[in-house]
Each structure stands twice: as structure tokens, then as C-alpha cells.
Design an enzyme around this catalytic site. Sequence first.
Site, PDB file in Angstrom:
ATOM      1  CG  ASN A  69      -0.216  -0.120   2.516  1.00  0.00           C
ATOM      2  OD1 ASN A  69       0.551   0.780   2.872  1.00  0.00           O
ATOM      3  ND2 ASN A  69      -0.423  -1.199   3.260  1.00  0.00           N
ATOM      4  CG  ASP A 126      -6.837  -5.997   5.367  1.00  0.00           C
ATOM      5  OD1 ASP A 126      -6.518  -5.822   6.554  1.00  0.00           O
ATOM      6  OD2 ASP A 126      -7.434  -5.143   4.695  1.00  0.00           O
ATOM      7  CE  LYS A 164       8.865 -11.356 -14.402  1.00  0.00           C
ATOM      8  NZ  LYS A 164       9.684 -10.563 -15.350  1.00  0.00           N
ATOM      9  CG  ASP A 180      -6.778  -8.249  13.559  1.00  0.00           C
ATOM     10  OD1 ASP A 180      -6.104  -7.328  14.051  1.00  0.00           O
ATOM     11  OD2 ASP A 180      -7.967  -8.124  13.199  1.00  0.00           O
ATOM     12  CE  LYS A 201      -8.547  -1.310  12.470  1.00  0.00           C
ATOM     13  NZ  LYS A 201      -7.645  -0.703  11.450  1.00  0.00           N
TER      14      LYS A 201
END
Length: 408
Positions: free
Chosen positions: A211, A279, A288, A307, A340
Site C-alpha cells: 500500500n 489484510d 517469477k 490480526d 473497528k
Amino acid sequence: MTGRADRSVLLIVCGGIAAYKALDLIRRLGEQGIRVRTVLTEAGARFVTPMALQALSGERVFTDLFSLTDESEMGHIALSRASDLIVVCPATANMLARMATGQADDLATTVLLATDTPVLVAPAMNVRMWEHPATQANVATLRARGVEFVGPDTGRMACNETGPGRLAEPDAILAAIVHRLDGERPLAGRRALVTAGPTHEPVDPVRYLANRSSGTQGYAIARLLAEAGADVTLVSGPTTLPDPPGMHVIRIETAREMLAACTSALPCDIAVCAAAVADWHIAAATQKIKKTDDGRPPELRLSPNPDILATLSRSASARPRLVIGFAAETEHVIAHATAKRLRKGCDWIVANDVSPATGIMGGTENEVTLIDASGAEHWPRLDKTQVARRLVARIATFMHTQPETEIT
């Protein structure tokens, strides 16, 4: 007046319209019984006069690197080490660049290069100058060397533009100086765990899922926890940021590695889970993955990652006294973050809107809402260091007011 009676500051006043606020700062320092010597740069003298600085400080003002009189009475080496703290206010973009590159072409930069005294800078400049990648790189370099920052604030400036770059108010600069001089370390003796940055989940030897997190917010929190006296372990995903000084840094790649590193850092008093953990992970290919002749994409089977926030929050044997999570959302921010917090079992959630238009993910500013059992408190858009400073102050208050639990 509090603190030692012999506290002293060397104030370096640079050129900029905000230089006039240095006069108020000197007055306030004097009211605290803090001795102030002043170095005035050539550009600074275009905005304030040596006479004004001398009248308020009651001390000689130093301006010239090559003054034989000054060198015989107090050379630049002695001047650089004769005070408890060096404060650069206002610190212009030019001064930050010269500090970062180690220049020594006038008295101010020579003093800064020759010193082993702690340095605090209060930046002030146009918003575009502050946000320029060169300035941000210089700031990161100086922070990595242990230079402390107060501000800049966000607001309307003399150039009629609005944004970050405004000099922090004298009260805030004074508080930072007194905090540094008096050695107030409200989290001394506490152990803190901070996670920061993204995780990289490999797809094959050359690709990964990730991210846009830069790690800036988590690193700022870790740094300010350490400055407040905490024994900090920073568990960092892949970032371009240098290791902050004064803490144990564990570099990891994947979420599973981050969980293992966090577990090894227990027990602790405080856990701040600021990392943007992926996640899911993939059973990575050992070679590859190649394109096929028919152009069909490969089938990637996603499996949930551990988590980390929930694991720390629900630990029966080593739960930190205070567990703080982050919720990066793009819609229904407060509702999703509140849910959450309950789902994970943490004490606080720091929620923010990371929609692309906000520029927060990977940027230098943040706009957060702190959510706890009593409700939600919105904070204005701030530099990420200012967000960290507010959060650490809130953590210190919690640790001093809530019932003590022994960490073993």
C-alpha cells in the site's frame, strides 16, 4: 518560575517576516528565568535589529564570524557549547538546507556545525517551500540526526497564502524549550511498542502486494514517545525513512514477520499500531510468474494475514495497558473506525480519511479523529509530528491517571 535557575539558550534568528516573534520569545524566556544569548544572521538583521535583541535579552548579540573581538572573548566553538540548548527561530528553508548539508559560511551555520548541544528549530516559510521535496528531505535528515522541531503551524501567512509553514506561536516554542531544558520525561520507565509503514506480501520473487503508507506518522509517534522518556521498540515495514535515534528498530517485510516482532517486544505498557498492514497474503511462487500465451492472468489465492491489533488487544497474559489502533478509511470514517475499535478490542482508534484527494496517505499532514469509549474527538489538519505530539501528550496523561498494572 520552575526548573533550574541557571538555564540558558542560544537563539539563532534567521531572516524572515516571522523574525519579529523572536523578540516576544526572548521576553517570555526571560520571564522563565532563562538566559538568552543571540546570534543574528545577516538576513535576520533586515527584519530585527541587534539593539532590539540586546535590549530584551540583556546580552550582547553576535553577528560576525570574523570579529576578532568576539573570537577573543567567546569564539564560535565556545559559543556553540556555552548554552543548554540552541534554538533556531525562525528557521528558514535556506537555513534548514544549510544545516542539512553541513555548511559553515557564517557565524550561525558554523556554530550549528561545531556544536554538540541539543538543537531545536522552529521553521517558518511559504507553504510551497515547506512542502517542496527538497525541504522535506532536509527536515527528515535533520530529524534523523536528532534535531527537534516545533511547528510549523497551518494558517494564513504574510504572503497571503494558507497552509503549513507558519511559525509556531511563541507560547508553543517556549513550552518546547522548557520541556527540553527541564528534562520533563513523563513516560520515563514505560515501555512502548510502535508499528509503522506498510507490509510487503510477496507474490513471487520480484512482485508483492503493498500500500501507499510512508511510515511518517508511526515514526513521528515513536520518536516523540522516546523523547518523552519511553523505552521504544519500533517495528517498521519497508520505508525510505532512516531509523529514529534512541530506540530499538526491527525492520520486517510481511505481516507475519511484524506479528512475530511485536510478540517478541512484549511485555510493554503502550502499543501504538500505526502500520498499514496488508489484510491478505499469497502463497508466493518460488519463481517469477510468467505471462501465458493466451494472456490469461494467473490465479492468486489470498489468505488472511494475522490480526496484529486484535492479537495485542486480546492477549490474556501480556496485554499492554494502552492499545491504540489506526483506521485508514475512505468512507464513513467515524462509523467504520468506531466499529473497528469494538471489533478489535483496543482502547483507542485514531481514524483518518485516506481518500486520494486528501493527500494524507504518504503525505506530511494528517487529519484525525481520536475515538475511545467516551466518544470521538476531531483534531484539525496538522503536520504529522504535531499529531504525534498531541497523541503522546494524551498517552502520558492516561498513564498517569489510570490505575497502574505491573508489567512483568
